[in-house]
Design a protein around this motif. Structure first.
Motif, PDB file in Angstrom:
ATOM      1  N   GLN A   1       0.833  -1.190   0.000  1.00 51.77           N
ATOM      2  CA  GLN A   1       0.000   0.000   0.000  1.00 51.77           C
ATOM      3  C   GLN A   1       0.875   1.249   0.000  1.00 51.77           C
ATOM      4  N   VAL A   2       0.350   2.264  -0.637  1.00 50.88           N
ATOM      5  CA  VAL A   2       1.021   3.563  -0.675  1.00 50.88           C
ATOM      6  C   VAL A   2       0.094   4.574  -0.023  1.00 50.88           C
ATOM      7  N   GLN A   3       0.640   5.354   0.885  1.00 53.25           N
ATOM      8  CA  GLN A   3      -0.135   6.415   1.530  1.00 53.25           C
ATOM      9  C   GLN A   3       0.312   7.766   0.969  1.00 53.25           C
ATOM     10  N   LEU A   4      -0.662   8.630   0.756  1.00 49.90           N
ATOM     11  CA  LEU A   4      -0.400   9.959   0.220  1.00 49.90           C
ATOM     12  C   LEU A   4      -0.926  11.011   1.183  1.00 49.90           C
ATOM     13  N   VAL A   5      -0.100  11.988   1.486  1.00 47.43           N
ATOM     14  CA  VAL A   5      -0.512  13.089   2.359  1.00 47.43           C
ATOM     15  C   VAL A   5      -0.336  14.391   1.596  1.00 47.43           C
ATOM     16  N   GLU A   6      -1.445  15.085   1.414  1.00 45.52           N
ATOM     17  CA  GLU A   6      -1.449  16.336   0.670  1.00 45.52           C
ATOM     18  C   GLU A   6      -1.460  17.530   1.608  1.00 45.52           C
ATOM     19  N   GLY A  26       5.209   4.316   2.283  1.00 43.77           N
ATOM     20  CA  GLY A  26       4.751   2.927   2.253  1.00 43.77           C
ATOM     21  C   GLY A  26       5.467   2.149   1.166  1.00 43.77           C
ATOM     22  N   SER A  27       4.726   1.328   0.461  1.00 44.29           N
ATOM     23  CA  SER A  27       5.307   0.434  -0.546  1.00 44.29           C
ATOM     24  C   SER A  27       5.485   1.137  -1.887  1.00 44.29           C
ATOM     25  N   THR A  28       6.282   2.191  -1.869  1.00 44.69           N
ATOM     26  CA  THR A  28       6.535   2.916  -3.114  1.00 44.69           C
ATOM     27  C   THR A  28       7.507   2.139  -3.990  1.00 44.69           C
ATOM     28  N   PHE A  29       7.512   2.437  -5.259  1.00 47.67           N
ATOM     29  CA  PHE A  29       8.402   1.762  -6.197  1.00 47.67           C
ATOM     30  C   PHE A  29       9.080   2.794  -7.075  1.00 47.67           C
ATOM     31  N   SER A  30      10.231   2.410  -7.620  1.00 47.50           N
ATOM     32  CA  SER A  30      11.102   3.380  -8.267  1.00 47.50           C
ATOM     33  C   SER A  30      10.523   3.926  -9.574  1.00 47.50           C
ATOM     34  N   SER A  31       9.848   3.098 -10.334  1.00 45.09           N
ATOM     35  CA  SER A  31       9.274   3.539 -11.600  1.00 45.09           C
ATOM     36  C   SER A  31       7.800   3.852 -11.375  1.00 45.09           C
ATOM     37  N   ASN A  32       7.464   5.126 -11.430  1.00 46.93           N
ATOM     38  CA  ASN A  32       6.088   5.495 -11.116  1.00 46.93           C
ATOM     39  C   ASN A  32       5.757   6.820 -11.777  1.00 46.93           C
ATOM     40  N   ILE A  51       3.770  13.772 -13.570  1.00 43.73           N
ATOM     41  CA  ILE A  51       5.218  13.741 -13.746  1.00 43.73           C
ATOM     42  C   ILE A  51       5.689  12.322 -13.460  1.00 43.73           C
ATOM     43  N   THR A  52       6.548  11.800 -14.340  1.00 47.51           N
ATOM     44  CA  THR A  52       7.059  10.453 -14.153  1.00 47.51           C
ATOM     45  C   THR A  52       8.306  10.480 -13.268  1.00 47.51           C
ATOM     46  N   SER A  53       8.763   9.283 -12.921  1.00 50.30           N
ATOM     47  CA  SER A  53       9.940   9.165 -12.068  1.00 50.30           C
ATOM     48  C   SER A  53      11.207   9.641 -12.770  1.00 50.30           C
ATOM     49  N   ILE A  54      11.163   9.766 -14.099  1.00 48.08           N
ATOM     50  CA  ILE A  54      12.333  10.287 -14.810  1.00 48.08           C
ATOM     51  C   ILE A  54      12.118  11.736 -15.243  1.00 48.08           C
ATOM     52  N   GLY A  55      11.033  12.343 -14.782  1.00 45.91           N
ATOM     53  CA  GLY A  55      10.844  13.770 -14.969  1.00 45.91           C
ATOM     54  C   GLY A  55      10.036  14.207 -16.170  1.00 45.91           C
ATOM     55  N   ALA A  56       9.461  13.268 -16.908  1.00 48.06           N
ATOM     56  CA  ALA A  56       8.595  13.660 -18.023  1.00 48.06           C
ATOM     57  C   ALA A  56       7.280  14.205 -17.472  1.00 48.06           C
ATOM     58  N   THR A  57       6.828  15.303 -18.024  1.00 40.42           N
ATOM     59  CA  THR A  57       5.646  15.968 -17.480  1.00 40.42           C
ATOM     60  C   THR A  57       4.534  16.102 -18.504  1.00 40.42           C
ATOM     61  N   TYR A  58       3.344  16.201 -17.970  1.00 37.03           N
ATOM     62  CA  TYR A  58       2.153  16.553 -18.748  1.00 37.03           C
ATOM     63  C   TYR A  58       1.403  17.611 -17.945  1.00 37.03           C
ATOM     64  N   VAL A  59       0.952  18.657 -18.644  1.00 33.68           N
ATOM     65  CA  VAL A  59       0.149  19.700 -18.003  1.00 33.68           C
ATOM     66  C   VAL A  59      -1.051  19.959 -18.899  1.00 33.68           C
ATOM     67  N   ALA A  60      -2.228  19.987 -18.330  1.00 34.97           N
ATOM     68  CA  ALA A  60      -3.450  20.200 -19.103  1.00 34.97           C
ATOM     69  C   ALA A  60      -3.439  21.581 -19.746  1.00 34.97           C
ATOM     70  N   ARG A  71       8.923  17.365  -8.824  1.00 33.42           N
ATOM     71  CA  ARG A  71       8.998  16.339  -7.783  1.00 33.42           C
ATOM     72  C   ARG A  71      10.382  16.276  -7.180  1.00 33.42           C
ATOM     73  N   ASP A  72      10.412  15.795  -5.953  1.00 30.66           N
ATOM     74  CA  ASP A  72      11.650  15.468  -5.264  1.00 30.66           C
ATOM     75  C   ASP A  72      11.631  13.955  -5.118  1.00 30.66           C
ATOM     76  N   THR A  73      12.360  13.284  -5.996  1.00 26.61           N
ATOM     77  CA  THR A  73      12.313  11.828  -6.034  1.00 26.61           C
ATOM     78  C   THR A  73      12.796  11.214  -4.722  1.00 26.61           C
ATOM     79  N   ALA A  74      13.826  11.807  -4.139  1.00 25.28           N
ATOM     80  CA  ALA A  74      14.378  11.269  -2.889  1.00 25.28           C
ATOM     81  C   ALA A  74      13.353  11.307  -1.768  1.00 25.28           C
ATOM     82  N   LYS A  75      12.466  12.302  -1.803  1.00 27.70           N
ATOM     83  CA  LYS A  75      11.446  12.446  -0.770  1.00 27.70           C
ATOM     84  C   LYS A  75      10.108  11.860  -1.191  1.00 27.70           C
ATOM     85  N   ASN A  76      10.037  11.298  -2.394  1.00 25.68           N
ATOM     86  CA  ASN A  76       8.761  10.775  -2.913  1.00 25.68           C
ATOM     87  C   ASN A  76       7.654  11.818  -2.806  1.00 25.68           C
TER      88      ASN A  76
END
Length: 112
Positions: A1-6, A26-32, A51-60, A71-76
């Motif tokens: 499980q992954v928990q998200l706090v906004e 929680g159970s985060t994974f590297s490619s996301n 935004i992907t884990s390698i930094g590719a973005t989409y904005v409406a 994103r700060d990948t180190a901090k998820n």
């Protein structure tokens, strides 16, 4: 499980700025992919940015040039910097993690 706090929502005047944050644990994974949806009263949920884990973005298109996702990948943690806010940006903003896990939502209200 992954928990998200906004965090970071609130009331702002038109033209103002807010920054939303979403921290995953929680159970985060590297490619996301992480991102934000929003839902205004009486409207369907709308994809805002991702935004992907390698930094590719989409904005409406509706927020392009005003909102920036990062994103700060180190901090998820993913951020949504929202500038030049308009009343039509008023909505509950939801963070997601790989489209399978969701935050509780944070209210953004743009009003004078």
């Amino acid at each position: 499980q992954v928990q998200l706090v906004e965090s970071g929502g609130g009331l702002v005047q038109p033209g103002g700025s807010l920054r939303l944050s979403c921290a995953a644990s929680g159970s985060t994974f590297s490619s996301n992919v992480m991102g934000w949806y929003r839902q205004a009263p009486g409207k369907e949920r709308e994809l805002v940015a991702t935004i992907t884990s390698i930094g590719a973005t989409y904005v409406a298109d509706s927020v392009k040039g005003r909102f920036t996702i990062s994103r700060d990948t180190a901090k998820n943690t993913v951020y949504l910097q929202m500038n030049s806010l308009k009343p039509e940006d008023t909505a509950v903003y939801y963070c997601h993690y790989s489209y399978n896990y969701w935050g509780q939502g944070t209210q953004v209200t743009v009003s004078s």
